[in-house]
Design a protein around this motif. Structure first.
Motif, PDB file in Angstrom:
ATOM      1  N   THR A   7       0.866  -1.183   0.000  1.00 44.22           N
ATOM      2  CA  THR A   7       0.000   0.000   0.000  1.00 44.22           C
ATOM      3  C   THR A   7       0.910   1.243   0.000  1.00 44.22           C
ATOM      4  OG1 THR A   7      -0.118   0.171   2.405  1.00 44.22           O
ATOM      5  CG2 THR A   7      -1.741  -1.270   1.347  1.00 44.22           C
ATOM      6  N   PRO A   8       0.366   2.434  -0.305  1.00 48.49           N
ATOM      7  CA  PRO A   8       1.226   3.625  -0.430  1.00 48.49           C
ATOM      8  C   PRO A   8       2.044   3.939   0.822  1.00 48.49           C
ATOM      9  CG  PRO A   8      -0.948   4.072  -1.343  1.00 48.49           C
ATOM     10  CD  PRO A   8      -1.027   2.721  -0.694  1.00 48.49           C
ATOM     11  N   GLU A   9       1.538   3.583   2.016  1.00 44.79           N
ATOM     12  CA  GLU A   9       2.273   3.920   3.242  1.00 44.79           C
ATOM     13  C   GLU A   9       3.159   2.776   3.731  1.00 44.79           C
ATOM     14  OE1 GLU A   9      -0.248   5.555   6.263  1.00 44.79           O
ATOM     15  OE2 GLU A   9      -0.445   7.423   5.143  1.00 44.79           O
ATOM     16  N   GLN A  10       3.325   1.755   2.892  1.00 41.62           N
ATOM     17  CA  GLN A  10       4.113   0.603   3.348  1.00 41.62           C
ATOM     18  C   GLN A  10       5.487   0.532   2.687  1.00 41.62           C
ATOM     19  OE1 GLN A  10       1.517  -2.810   2.682  1.00 41.62           O
ATOM     20  NE2 GLN A  10       1.171  -2.949   4.891  1.00 41.62           N
TER      21      GLN A  10
ATOM     22  N   CYS B  59       9.452   0.932  -1.659  1.00 41.97           N
ATOM     23  CA  CYS B  59       8.780   1.923  -0.806  1.00 41.97           C
ATOM     24  C   CYS B  59       7.502   2.382  -1.489  1.00 41.97           C
ATOM     25  CB  CYS B  59       9.647   3.161  -0.615  1.00 41.97           C
ATOM     26  SG  CYS B  59      11.120   2.884   0.347  1.00 41.97           S
TER      27      CYS B  59
ATOM     28  N   GLU C 145       4.535   5.196  -2.244  1.00 37.06           N
ATOM     29  CA  GLU C 145       4.799   6.622  -2.531  1.00 37.06           C
ATOM     30  C   GLU C 145       4.571   7.523  -1.321  1.00 37.06           C
ATOM     31  OE1 GLU C 145       0.710   6.022  -4.708  1.00 37.06           O
ATOM     32  OE2 GLU C 145       2.474   4.806  -4.282  1.00 37.06           O
ATOM     33  N   LYS C 146       3.891   6.996  -0.282  1.00 35.70           N
ATOM     34  CA  LYS C 146       3.713   7.813   0.925  1.00 35.70           C
ATOM     35  C   LYS C 146       4.547   7.293   2.097  1.00 35.70           C
ATOM     36  CE  LYS C 146      -0.796   9.707  -0.205  1.00 35.70           C
ATOM     37  NZ  LYS C 146      -2.237   9.636   0.064  1.00 35.70           N
ATOM     38  N   ALA C 147       5.608   6.586   1.804  1.00 34.90           N
ATOM     39  CA  ALA C 147       6.539   6.127   2.848  1.00 34.90           C
ATOM     40  C   ALA C 147       7.627   7.183   2.965  1.00 34.90           C
ATOM     41  CB  ALA C 147       7.116   4.769   2.474  1.00 34.90           C
TER      42      ALA C 147
ATOM     43  N   ASP D 195       3.827  -0.855   7.576  1.00 39.61           N
ATOM     44  CA  ASP D 195       3.769   0.603   7.591  1.00 39.61           C
ATOM     45  C   ASP D 195       5.201   1.137   7.723  1.00 39.61           C
ATOM     46  OD1 ASP D 195       1.492   2.903   8.590  1.00 39.61           O
ATOM     47  OD2 ASP D 195       3.616   3.303   9.003  1.00 39.61           O
ATOM     48  N   TYR D 196       5.519   2.183   6.984  1.00 43.19           N
ATOM     49  CA  TYR D 196       6.895   2.698   7.009  1.00 43.19           C
ATOM     50  C   TYR D 196       7.309   3.180   8.400  1.00 43.19           C
ATOM     51  CZ  TYR D 196       5.278   7.595   6.975  1.00 43.19           C
ATOM     52  OH  TYR D 196       4.702   8.795   7.300  1.00 43.19           O
ATOM     53  N   ARG D 197       6.326   3.506   9.266  1.00 48.62           N
ATOM     54  CA  ARG D 197       6.653   3.942  10.629  1.00 48.62           C
ATOM     55  C   ARG D 197       7.039   2.772  11.524  1.00 48.62           C
ATOM     56  NH1 ARG D 197       1.659   7.800   9.577  1.00 48.62           N
ATOM     57  NH2 ARG D 197       1.235   5.911   8.416  1.00 48.62           N
TER      58      ARG D 197
END
Ligand SMILES: [Zn+2]
Length: 338
Positions: A23-26, A67, A69-71, A123-125
């Motif tokens: 997903t975009p945040e992953q 990554c 695109e929102k990571a 999730d990138y966080r």
């Protein structure tokens, strides 16, 4: 290909991992090293409540291969620690955008799939980039150090405070070092003479056996005042009532349960001494602080024996760990090649 999945107590199989959509945040991470620990051994034995089926492995590092695109702030090729805890995303705190206050922190290997597999998407966080000075092996101890930091914060003791640590394994070892870094005085109590020697060798002056002289020795270490706090390591399988006997009135008893086990604790001395009892099971929220401590050389992990395996069958390894949960200080690391 690796994806070691528990489907029931002592039922572990290498299963084909399905396609991982991003997903975009992953971010997608190629797992390179996984620490096999007491926690995994207790998941394997069935003593910890696993929501089957679950991939095992709570402590891992890897390389980011993709990554979304929102990571933000993380790049392809970065070496990262994969956090073994996650906010639930469902409680009111999470929904209000305050995941740091999550009421149901999820744990890898129990609540969501762990990391003993080729690839992880998350999730990138939930990954932390590793500085070059923190090598892969030291990085595998980040959550142990993070948990020790969590405990230190909760104790809120001034420098010179005496903290009893009941237990003699790797977790106790890291706790003692974190305590010393913060200028507290660890008083390690353990039931194994070899472990006591190891602690002394690592600069822990007050390391003592649970023998007939225990309470005399504690009195000597504390000038008769007893300890200012105690931390009971639950997988030490020692008698937890020792902890309440070595602290004074109005003090804190921490029940450490990263690899938690059931035990019985006598409530009477706790009531008599007005003891504050808290539990700590993870290093949620303390990852960056732990990386910083390792970076500054606060923790010496050289005292631990290390075994790095490129070919492994986790079941007999975890079975072996079960026999020495209390004193094990050897790091067993699965190195995943792809
Ligand atoms: Zn939550």
């Amino acid at each position: 290909m690796d994806n070691w999945t528990l489907t029931g107590p002592k039922t572990l199989a290498n299963r084909q991992q399905g396609e991982l959509a991003l997903t975009p945040e992953q971010v997608k991470v190629k797992v390179t090293h996984v620490l096999l620990s007491n926690f995994d051994a207790l998941c394997y034995s069935g003593e910890l409540p696993v929501a089957y089926p679950k991939t095992i492995g709570r402590y891992a590092v890897g390389i980011v291969t993709e990554c979304g695109e929102k990571a933000f702030g993380i790049e392809k090729g970065a070496r990262v620690f994969i956090k073994g805890t996650r906010p639930c995303g469902k409680c009111l705190h999470c929904k209000r955008g305050n995941p740091e206050n999550c009421e149901h922190v999820q744990i890898a290997g129990i609540d969501f799939d762990g990391f003993l597999r080729d690839f992880v998407t998350c999730d990138y966080r939930r990954v932390a980039a590793l500085p070059a000075e923190v090598d892969d092996i030291n990085a595998l101890c980040i959550e142990h150090v993070a948990m020790a930091e969590n405990i230190y914060d909760q104790l809120n003791l001034p420098a010179g405070g005496k903290v009893a640590i009941i237990g003699g394994n790797a977790t106790a070892f890291i706790l003692a070092q974190v305590a010393m870094y913060h200028k507290l005085v660890p008083v390690v109590i353990c039931d194994n003479a070899q472990a006591v020697e190891k602690f002394k060798h690592a600069g822990v002056y007050y390391a003592m056996l649970t023998d007939d002289d225990l309470y005399t020795n504690v009195a000597e270490a504390t000038s008769g005042l007893n300890c200012d706090a105690a931390v009971y390591i639950s997988c030490s399988r020692m008698n937890p009532d020792i902890a309440s006997r070595v602290i004074g009135r109005d003090k804190t008893l921490v029940l450490e349960g990263m690899a938690s086990l059931k035990f019985k604790l006598d409530s009477i001395p706790l009531f008599r001494h007005n003891t504050r009892v808290i539990t700590v099971t993870d290093g949620y929220g303390y990852t960056e602080s732990a990386i910083n401590m390792i970076l500054h050389g606060a923790i010496d992990l050289n005292a631990f024996g290390k075994q790095i395996l490129t070919e492994f069958d986790p079941a007999p390894i975890l079975e072996g760990m079960l026999s020495d949960l209390s004193h094990g200080t050897k790091m067993t690391i699965a190195k995943l090649i792809f």
